[in-house]
Design a protein around this motif. Structure first.
Motif, short mmCIF file in Angstrom:
data_model
loop_
_atom_site.label_atom_id
_atom_site.label_comp_id
_atom_site.label_asym_id
_atom_site.label_seq_id
_atom_site.Cartn_x
_atom_site.Cartn_y
_atom_site.Cartn_z
N LEU A 107 0.82 -1.21 0.00
CA LEU A 107 0.00 0.00 0.00
C LEU A 107 0.85 1.27 0.00
O LEU A 107 0.59 2.20 -0.75
CB LEU A 107 -0.94 0.00 1.22
N LEU A 111 0.68 4.23 -2.77
CA LEU A 111 0.29 5.60 -2.45
C LEU A 111 1.33 6.59 -2.98
O LEU A 111 1.00 7.62 -3.58
CB LEU A 111 0.12 5.77 -0.94
N ALA A 114 1.20 6.63 -6.69
CA ALA A 114 -0.04 7.27 -7.17
C ALA A 114 0.09 8.78 -7.13
O ALA A 114 -0.36 9.49 -8.04
CB ALA A 114 -1.21 6.81 -6.30
N ARG A 157 -7.90 13.35 -7.87
CA ARG A 157 -8.55 12.33 -7.04
C ARG A 157 -9.02 11.16 -7.89
O ARG A 157 -8.89 10.00 -7.49
CB ARG A 157 -9.74 12.96 -6.31
N ILE A 160 -6.05 9.01 -8.79
CA ILE A 160 -5.58 8.24 -7.63
C ILE A 160 -6.52 7.06 -7.37
O ILE A 160 -6.08 5.94 -7.11
CB ILE A 160 -5.48 9.15 -6.40
N LYS A 161 -7.80 7.32 -7.46
CA LYS A 161 -8.76 6.23 -7.23
C LYS A 161 -8.56 5.11 -8.24
O LYS A 161 -8.65 3.93 -7.91
CB LYS A 161 -10.19 6.77 -7.30
N LEU A 164 -5.42 3.20 -7.19
CA LEU A 164 -5.62 2.36 -6.02
C LEU A 164 -6.63 1.25 -6.32
O LEU A 164 -6.58 0.19 -5.69
CB LEU A 164 -6.07 3.20 -4.83
N ASP B 8 -12.67 14.34 0.44
CA ASP B 8 -12.62 12.87 0.51
C ASP B 8 -11.80 12.51 1.75
O ASP B 8 -10.60 12.23 1.65
CB ASP B 8 -11.99 12.29 -0.77
N MET B 11 -9.64 9.30 1.62
CA MET B 11 -8.39 9.39 0.85
C MET B 11 -7.37 10.26 1.58
O MET B 11 -6.18 9.91 1.64
CB MET B 11 -8.66 9.97 -0.54
N LEU B 14 -5.72 8.38 4.27
CA LEU B 14 -4.80 7.39 3.74
C LEU B 14 -3.45 8.04 3.41
O LEU B 14 -2.38 7.56 3.80
CB LEU B 14 -5.42 6.78 2.48
N PHE B 15 -3.52 9.16 2.71
CA PHE B 15 -2.27 9.83 2.35
C PHE B 15 -1.63 10.52 3.55
O PHE B 15 -0.43 10.75 3.57
CB PHE B 15 -2.52 10.82 1.21
N LEU B 18 1.28 8.75 5.13
CA LEU B 18 2.64 8.87 4.58
C LEU B 18 3.36 9.96 5.36
O LEU B 18 3.26 11.14 5.04
CB LEU B 18 2.59 9.23 3.10
#
Lengths: 170, 179
Positions: A107, A111, A114, A157, A160-161, A164, B8, B11, B14-15, B18
């Motif tokens: 993952l 990320l 992405a 977005r 990215i979707k 992923l 979102d 999302m 999630l980022f 990092l």
């Protein structure tokens, strides 16, 4: 006695008047957040470190251009959004990552990649949006109309979707 | 389409995972420029910044290195390497061979040498010593008692910076113009 911490804008005024300690205070206050932004923007630790140095060099060099009618954070991120260079190849290992048991094992790498495969301007505006800035403010930072900013965010977005989604399919 | 339409949180979270490692503890140093001498020490906020902005990544690039006697017979040869950096428009720029510079610009130096080295410059007015360099631990920014050493161009023409370490010599030439 007023023991409230000075605002960022007050520190910038102090810096403009020659108080170099204010520069250090601003750095301590903002460097971690800016570095977090920069490492995601550039894709690697070394590129982010270069960009961070350049960002603060510009903060000092252009301190007299800061206008107190503007939020310091907006001015700082505008500098950071344009400082340094993005890495040619992203380095997922540059990021600190705490995996959770439900994560796909790759993952983190997905990320990072992405983000990196986005158009650089799309990546900048998306990350600024993630930092909490509104599209008109981002538009001022990157010299774009708010509608163009929103279009880029939406496009980023969606891309990215899709990326992923491929991870889920795999 | 509004900003709210673009949110979102999933999302973003999630980022947000990092994370960056800790940044350097302190910002680039501030030193007030003093350009009174042809070669200058302790100069400039920019000086401290410039060499750091160039960054470790660039140092890992293949070095243009001069090798002295000893290389031919397989013995470990002393190595020297010199880099010149100038600040332009708030950015640090590494100078290439024969790159154009302007009168008034200040260059700073990063050196790799396996032995003690001496840095000098040969310009239109002759040869001038700049600094002795101890880079025996690998890479060093050229500095004196008061801080980093910079060299300001005050006349046009070719300037060749010469780094000598034992039998090895490394030269780097830039062309200085008046505009």
């Amino acid at each position: 006695m007023n023991d409230r911490a000075p605002t960022d804008e007050a520190l910038m005024i102090a810096l403009q008047r020659g108080d170099h300690a204010a520069y250090e205070v601003l750095y301590q206050r903002w460097s971690a957040r800016i570095f977090h932004f920069l490492i995601r923007r550039t894709g690697s630790r070394s590129a982010a470190e270069d960009a961070l140095q350049e960002t603060w060099m510009r903060v000092y060099r252009f301190r007299d251009r800061f206008q107190t009618s503007r939020r310091f954070s907006s001015w700082l991120y505008a500098i950071a959004a344009n400082a340094g260079h993005d890495a040619r190849e992203p380095e997922p290992e540059s990021f600190e990552w705490e995996p959770s048991g439900e994560d796909h094992p790759e993952l983190r790498d997905y990320l990072v990649r992405a983000l990196h495969q986005l158009d650089p301007k799309d990546r900048r505006v998306l990350l600024l949006f993630m930092e909490g800035f509104a599209s008109p403010e981002i538009g001022q930072m990157v010299n774009m109309k708010p509608s163009a900013v929103r279009m880029r965010i939406r496009r980023a977005r969606e891309k990215i979707k899709a990326t992923l989604g491929a991870l889920d399919d795999g | 389409m509004t900003d709210d339409d673009l949110r979102d949180p999933e999302m973003d979270a999630l980022f947000g995972r990092l994370k960056a490692p800790a940044p350097p503890l302190h910002p680039p140093a501030i030193v007030v420029p003093l350009y009174r001498r042809r070669w200058i020490q302790g100069a400039a906020l920019a000086a401290a910044l410039l060499l750091s902005v160039v960054g470790a990544r660039q140092l890992q690039e293949p070095l243009v290195t001069a090798r002295g006697a000893g290389a031919a017979d397989g013995a470990a040869a002393p190595t020297v390497e010199l880099r010149l950096v100038v600040e332009r428009d708030g950015e640090a720029k590494r100078l290439a061979q024969r790159e154009l510079c302007a009168v008034g610009e200040v260059v700073y130096f990063r050196v790799a040498a396996s032995e003690a080295a001496a840095l000098s410059v040969e310009g239109p007015s002759g040869i001038e010593a700049i600094a002795a360099v101890d880079a025996s631990d690998g890479v060093a920014d050229v500095s004196g008692p008061d801080g980093l050493v910079g060299y300001r161009f005050d006349e046009p023409g070719p300037h060749t910076f010469i780094l000598i370490s034992g039998p090895s010599v490394h030269r780097w030439t830039v062309d200085v113009t008046t505009n």
